[in-house]
Design a protein around this motif. Structure first.
Motif, PDB file in Angstrom:
ATOM      1  N   PHE A 106     -22.274   1.441 -10.833  1.00 58.33           N
ATOM      2  CA  PHE A 106     -21.535   0.522  -9.971  1.00 58.33           C
ATOM      3  C   PHE A 106     -21.689   0.944  -8.517  1.00 58.33           C
ATOM      4  O   PHE A 106     -21.772   2.135  -8.206  1.00 58.33           O
ATOM      5  N   ASN A 107     -21.718  -0.054  -7.632  1.00 60.06           N
ATOM      6  CA  ASN A 107     -21.867   0.271  -6.213  1.00 60.06           C
ATOM      7  C   ASN A 107     -20.535   0.751  -5.632  1.00 60.06           C
ATOM      8  O   ASN A 107     -19.510   0.815  -6.331  1.00 60.06           O
ATOM      9  N   ALA A 108     -20.558   1.080  -4.342  1.00 59.79           N
ATOM     10  CA  ALA A 108     -19.366   1.652  -3.702  1.00 59.79           C
ATOM     11  C   ALA A 108     -18.169   0.714  -3.810  1.00 59.79           C
ATOM     12  O   ALA A 108     -17.062   1.141  -4.152  1.00 59.79           O
ATOM     13  N   LEU A 109     -18.383  -0.554  -3.520  1.00 62.68           N
ATOM     14  CA  LEU A 109     -17.289  -1.521  -3.578  1.00 62.68           C
ATOM     15  C   LEU A 109     -16.729  -1.636  -4.988  1.00 62.68           C
ATOM     16  O   LEU A 109     -15.503  -1.645  -5.188  1.00 62.68           O
ATOM     17  N   GLU A 110     -17.604  -1.714  -5.985  1.00 63.20           N
ATOM     18  CA  GLU A 110     -17.148  -1.838  -7.372  1.00 63.20           C
ATOM     19  C   GLU A 110     -16.391  -0.594  -7.822  1.00 63.20           C
ATOM     20  O   GLU A 110     -15.392  -0.686  -8.541  1.00 63.20           O
ATOM     21  N   ARG A 116      -7.866  -1.270  -9.424  1.00 62.02           N
ATOM     22  CA  ARG A 116      -7.266  -2.598  -9.571  1.00 62.02           C
ATOM     23  C   ARG A 116      -7.527  -3.146 -10.966  1.00 62.02           C
ATOM     24  O   ARG A 116      -6.649  -3.748 -11.594  1.00 62.02           O
ATOM     25  N   LEU A 117      -8.740  -2.921 -11.487  1.00 66.84           N
ATOM     26  CA  LEU A 117      -9.069  -3.417 -12.818  1.00 66.84           C
ATOM     27  C   LEU A 117      -8.262  -2.679 -13.885  1.00 66.84           C
ATOM     28  O   LEU A 117      -7.754  -3.281 -14.822  1.00 66.84           O
ATOM     29  N   ILE A 118      -8.147  -1.354 -13.713  1.00 67.99           N
ATOM     30  CA  ILE A 118      -7.403  -0.549 -14.677  1.00 67.99           C
ATOM     31  C   ILE A 118      -5.919  -0.896 -14.647  1.00 67.99           C
ATOM     32  O   ILE A 118      -5.252  -0.975 -15.680  1.00 67.99           O
ATOM     33  N   GLY A 119      -5.384  -1.116 -13.439  1.00 70.44           N
ATOM     34  CA  GLY A 119      -3.960  -1.397 -13.300  1.00 70.44           C
ATOM     35  C   GLY A 119      -3.651  -2.850 -13.045  1.00 70.44           C
ATOM     36  O   GLY A 119      -2.644  -3.179 -12.421  1.00 70.44           O
ATOM     37  N   LYS A 129      -9.630 -11.730  -4.759  1.00 76.89           N
ATOM     38  CA  LYS A 129     -10.123 -11.852  -3.390  1.00 76.89           C
ATOM     39  C   LYS A 129      -9.355 -10.923  -2.459  1.00 76.89           C
ATOM     40  O   LYS A 129      -9.951 -10.252  -1.602  1.00 76.89           O
ATOM     41  N   TYR A 130      -8.041 -10.859  -2.628  1.00 80.63           N
ATOM     42  CA  TYR A 130      -7.211  -9.991  -1.790  1.00 80.63           C
ATOM     43  C   TYR A 130      -7.651  -8.539  -1.924  1.00 80.63           C
ATOM     44  O   TYR A 130      -7.832  -7.828  -0.925  1.00 80.63           O
ATOM     45  N   HIS A 131      -7.839  -8.088  -3.158  1.00 81.89           N
ATOM     46  CA  HIS A 131      -8.204  -6.692  -3.379  1.00 81.89           C
ATOM     47  C   HIS A 131      -9.625  -6.405  -2.909  1.00 81.89           C
ATOM     48  O   HIS A 131      -9.905  -5.308  -2.401  1.00 81.89           O
ATOM     49  N   LEU A 169      -6.858   5.138  -2.667  1.00 81.57           N
ATOM     50  CA  LEU A 169      -5.873   4.441  -1.844  1.00 81.57           C
ATOM     51  C   LEU A 169      -5.652   2.993  -2.263  1.00 81.57           C
ATOM     52  O   LEU A 169      -4.757   2.328  -1.737  1.00 81.57           O
ATOM     53  N   MET A 170      -6.428   2.499  -3.207  1.00 78.05           N
ATOM     54  CA  MET A 170      -6.393   1.074  -3.539  1.00 78.05           C
ATOM     55  C   MET A 170      -5.050   0.615  -4.099  1.00 78.05           C
ATOM     56  O   MET A 170      -4.649  -0.526  -3.912  1.00 78.05           O
ATOM     57  N   ASN A 171      -4.347   1.495  -4.785  1.00 77.53           N
ATOM     58  CA  ASN A 171      -3.050   1.111  -5.356  1.00 77.53           C
ATOM     59  C   ASN A 171      -1.889   1.479  -4.440  1.00 77.53           C
ATOM     60  O   ASN A 171      -0.733   1.493  -4.882  1.00 77.53           O
TER      61      ASN A 171
END
Length: 238
Positions: A106-110, A116-119, A129-131, A169-171
């Protein structure tokens, strides 16, 4: 005991951790007490085998103590069931490790979007789109605007660690836990990652706990803890 720590942010109380190998019991943490304040950078220093990573894993409820407990805002995390712990872990903590743990296909963005996918059950009110936009903004903020579509094998060590930090930091975690975040980097890349973490703390008041053997971190932290043989041997505040 909870009443004693109700005013604490993240607190470890009389933490002991033992592992049994055959008939031998090994104690890696021996009565550790630690009080982490909101918005501070705390450094845990010590030689290999001092118990630093074991303590960090228990603080982040990746592992459970043999005795003692961890509390967050006065709530005892050590007595919760696994489902509740997983939810708390996902909401409270972001983790950064020495070896990045990026998914190679997976690339950096993925990779950044994985939390987000896990949670996803926690984020029903926000769109993909927001995430995605949030992930891109964070990657741009850490200087990876032109590396978003690159896979890990196309990134330098410092770039991989930046991706790992952004992913953590995504969550919107309240506490960032870092285990030797510069241990696999050269001096220049390590200094850049150190600066990035300090900038995050300054700009967002992110609470940060860093396990390291690198003495350079101690000069800049608000709180330094030194460990040896599973015990805290010294506290200092700058």
């Amino acid at each position: 005991m909870i009443e004693e720590i109700d005013n604490s942010y993240l607190c470890a109380k009389e933490i002991c951790k033992e592992y049994t190998i055959g008939k031998t019991s090994i104690r890696v943490l021996d009565g550790v007490n630690l009080d982490i304040k909101k918005g501070e950078i705390l450094i845990i220093l010590g030689a290999s085998g001092a118990g630093k990573s074991s303590l960090l894993h228990i603080l982040g409820i990746l592992d459970t103590p043999t005795s003692g407990h961890v509390s967050f805002k006065g709530e005892n995390l050590s007595i919760m069931g696994q489902k509740k712990l997983a939810e708390k872990r996902n909401r409270i903590f972001g983790f950064v490790f020495q070896f990045y743990h990026l998914l190679p296909d997976f690339n950096a963005l993925e990779n950044v979007l994985m939390p987000r996918l896990i949670g996803r059950r926690f984020f029903k009110s926000t769109s993909k789109k927001y995430h995605t936009e949030k992930a891109i903004q964070l990657l741009e903020r850490v200087g990876l605007k032109d590396r978003i579509n690159h896979r890990p094998n196309e990134l330098s060590g410092g770039e991989k660690q930046r991706v790992a930090i952004v992913r953590s930091l995504m969550n919107d975690p309240e506490i960032l836990l870092c285990d030797e975040p510069t241990g696999n980097l050269d001096t220049k890349s390590g200094s850049e990652i150190q600066k990035l973490i300090w900038d995050l703390n300054e700009n967002t008041k992110q609470t940060v706990v860093i396990v390291t053997h690198d003495e350079r971190f101690a000069e800049l932290a608000s709180h330094v803890v030194r460990m040896a043989d599973g015990k805290i041997i010294n506290y200092s505040r700058n």
